[in-house]
Design a protein around this motif. Sequence first.
Motif, mmCIF file in Angstrom:
data_model
loop_
_atom_site.group_PDB
_atom_site.id
_atom_site.type_symbol
_atom_site.label_atom_id
_atom_site.label_comp_id
_atom_site.label_asym_id
_atom_site.label_seq_id
_atom_site.Cartn_x
_atom_site.Cartn_y
_atom_site.Cartn_z
ATOM 1 N N SER A 36 54.458 167.703 114.952
ATOM 2 C CA SER A 36 55.035 167.304 113.665
ATOM 3 C C SER A 36 54.038 166.458 112.864
ATOM 4 O O SER A 36 54.152 166.341 111.645
ATOM 5 C CB SER A 36 56.376 166.595 113.843
ATOM 6 O OG SER A 36 56.192 165.438 114.574
ATOM 7 N N TYR A 38 50.790 167.316 112.721
ATOM 8 C CA TYR A 38 50.010 168.365 112.041
ATOM 9 C C TYR A 38 50.848 168.991 110.922
ATOM 10 O O TYR A 38 50.344 169.313 109.848
ATOM 11 C CB TYR A 38 49.555 169.434 113.040
ATOM 12 C CG TYR A 38 48.494 168.911 113.975
ATOM 13 C CD1 TYR A 38 47.150 168.925 113.603
ATOM 14 C CD2 TYR A 38 48.835 168.349 115.209
ATOM 15 C CE1 TYR A 38 46.169 168.418 114.446
ATOM 16 C CE2 TYR A 38 47.866 167.836 116.048
ATOM 17 C CZ TYR A 38 46.537 167.867 115.667
ATOM 18 O OH TYR A 38 45.581 167.347 116.494
ATOM 19 N N GLY A 91 55.099 175.373 109.832
ATOM 20 C CA GLY A 91 54.452 175.605 111.133
ATOM 21 C C GLY A 91 53.156 176.389 110.960
ATOM 22 O O GLY A 91 52.125 176.072 111.562
ATOM 23 N N ALA A 94 50.635 174.164 109.370
ATOM 24 C CA ALA A 94 50.149 173.177 110.344
ATOM 25 C C ALA A 94 49.057 173.786 111.208
ATOM 26 O O ALA A 94 48.032 173.160 111.466
ATOM 27 C CB ALA A 94 51.304 172.699 111.222
ATOM 28 N N ILE A 127 47.453 167.726 124.593
ATOM 29 C CA ILE A 127 47.720 166.342 125.022
ATOM 30 C C ILE A 127 47.104 166.072 126.403
ATOM 31 O O ILE A 127 46.427 165.073 126.608
ATOM 32 C CB ILE A 127 49.247 166.040 125.028
ATOM 33 C CG1 ILE A 127 49.891 166.479 123.706
ATOM 34 C CG2 ILE A 127 49.498 164.559 125.289
ATOM 35 C CD1 ILE A 127 49.295 165.880 122.472
ATOM 36 N N ASP A 179 46.075 179.348 117.941
ATOM 37 C CA ASP A 179 46.045 178.104 118.724
ATOM 38 C C ASP A 179 45.151 178.203 119.956
ATOM 39 O O ASP A 179 44.560 177.217 120.383
ATOM 40 C CB ASP A 179 47.472 177.709 119.159
ATOM 41 C CG ASP A 179 48.303 177.215 117.989
ATOM 42 O OD1 ASP A 179 47.727 177.010 116.895
ATOM 43 O OD2 ASP A 179 49.533 177.040 118.145
HETATM 44 O O1 C5P Z 1 54.536 172.332 117.970
HETATM 45 P P1 C5P Z 1 54.613 172.758 116.562
HETATM 46 O O2 C5P Z 1 55.066 174.172 116.387
HETATM 47 O O3 C5P Z 1 55.385 171.814 115.725
HETATM 48 O O4 C5P Z 1 53.090 172.666 116.043
HETATM 49 C C1 C5P Z 1 52.694 173.194 114.814
HETATM 50 C C2 C5P Z 1 51.221 173.555 114.881
HETATM 51 O O5 C5P Z 1 50.439 172.372 114.975
HETATM 52 C C3 C5P Z 1 50.821 174.394 116.085
HETATM 53 O O6 C5P Z 1 50.936 175.786 115.887
HETATM 54 C C4 C5P Z 1 49.380 174.019 116.318
HETATM 55 O O7 C5P Z 1 48.527 174.827 115.541
HETATM 56 C C5 C5P Z 1 49.288 172.613 115.788
HETATM 57 N N1 C5P Z 1 49.218 171.623 116.869
HETATM 58 C C6 C5P Z 1 47.978 171.371 117.429
HETATM 59 N N2 C5P Z 1 47.849 170.412 118.385
HETATM 60 C C7 C5P Z 1 48.912 169.729 118.821
HETATM 61 C C8 C5P Z 1 50.186 169.997 118.296
HETATM 62 C C9 C5P Z 1 50.295 170.970 117.316
HETATM 63 O O8 C5P Z 1 47.010 171.991 117.070
HETATM 64 N N3 C5P Z 1 48.724 168.766 119.748
#
Ligand code: C5P
Length: 433
Positions: A36, A38, A91, A94, A127, A179
Amino acid sequence: MRAFVLAIDGPAGAGKSTTARGVAKGLGLLHVDSGSMYRAAAWLALRKGVGLDEERPLVDLLSRARIEPSPEGMLVNGERVEDVIRTAEAGEAASRVAVHPEVRRRLVALQRSFARAPGVVMEGRDIGTVVFPNADLKIFITASNEARAERRFHELRERGECPDRSGIVEAIRERDRRDTERAASPLARAPDALVLNTTGLIPEEQVELATRWAELARRGAGRATPVYWLGKSFVRVFARIFLDFHVEGLDRIPRKGPLIVACNHISFWDPPLVGATIPRLMHFVAKAELFENRLFGALIRSYNSIPIHRGSRARAGLRGAEDVLSSGGAVLIFPEGTRNKSHTLLAPRAGVARVSAATRSPVLPACITGSNQIRRSVLRQVPIRITFGSPMMPPRSLEVGREEARRYASEVMEAIAALRADQERRYGSDRRR
Ligand code: C5P
């Protein structure tokens, strides 16, 4: 008090948020959804008319903004953005913003600042690999593509959107690709992460399992007795100086929480060699007969050995191992049940599956070769190799039936066989020497 850090990673729609939120609530820890952050960055860029592919202007924008988690969701400059960042478009945006190394560097620094006592449960893609490589516990959550698409579909519907099913599958695939293939911090499982496959699990089950692992990892293992410490140090020094000794895969061993290490068994040297190699306090299951000699029994007991009984008492005989695991410890088990020097691995006993199921402990396959030729190893004629595999998820149910136990134990044995085949492919087989 030191902050406890639980790192939860995995692809979109696998159940990270449900799990992370549930564990954080159950254990009274802070929950941070790095995705969230990003999303918030992308939302801010869209609002300010900054291109998602322009790194420098994005970084400038972020350096002027304040992004912070709160119990009500993500805040950007104090404004609650939780609803607007949850759309499929946000999304997508992001994941485009997330490819820029400098954007990531800023957000990662911010994420690290949330590791405050009593602790944090942080979910995301990197993480366990980048943000907190020394996390107390790492969990990698996966699910089949179909299960993930189904969940996203319902999530979006609940939010009042009218999603198109096949479009979701396509979008998930595209997001996974971006990703996992991006150069900066791609989505990857940390080698020591426990896998939690949520296909077919209800949310309560996945939260319960992750909470148990986290709770036990937080409790920490007991202390080594002086005999254990001395024995371990002696074996390590002996192996390093006198043997042709090689270890691989140490980075795959989770450092905290319940763990069964399942290894093939060729020599009485295996427990000390494998045990001394693992960088955590180990317990060992050993045949009850070995404890009959009072002196030897006392010695191996102080070396953390737990007697196991065979036959009708076998079930109760595993209780000692279960007690260790239920307090967050690690146990070395030889699923073949006895020493086996032949090149063909024996059919495993079901105990490894029963103990893993009853205590919800992950199983780490391990393979040892050459330990039955210690003398030749001293002469540098035969190498002794230990290879650790990746942690396997315990069986789904607490009580496994005979068939399921057998199937799971066979999977463990296959994983051990695969490690050995891999060793042989790379280094050749002992048998030829
Ligand atoms: O988890 P969520 O769908 O909310 O994440 C949105 C986007 O943010 C992911 O598709 C990813 O590209 C990016 N993201 C990332 N690194 C993270 C969390 C999210 O690159 N630690």
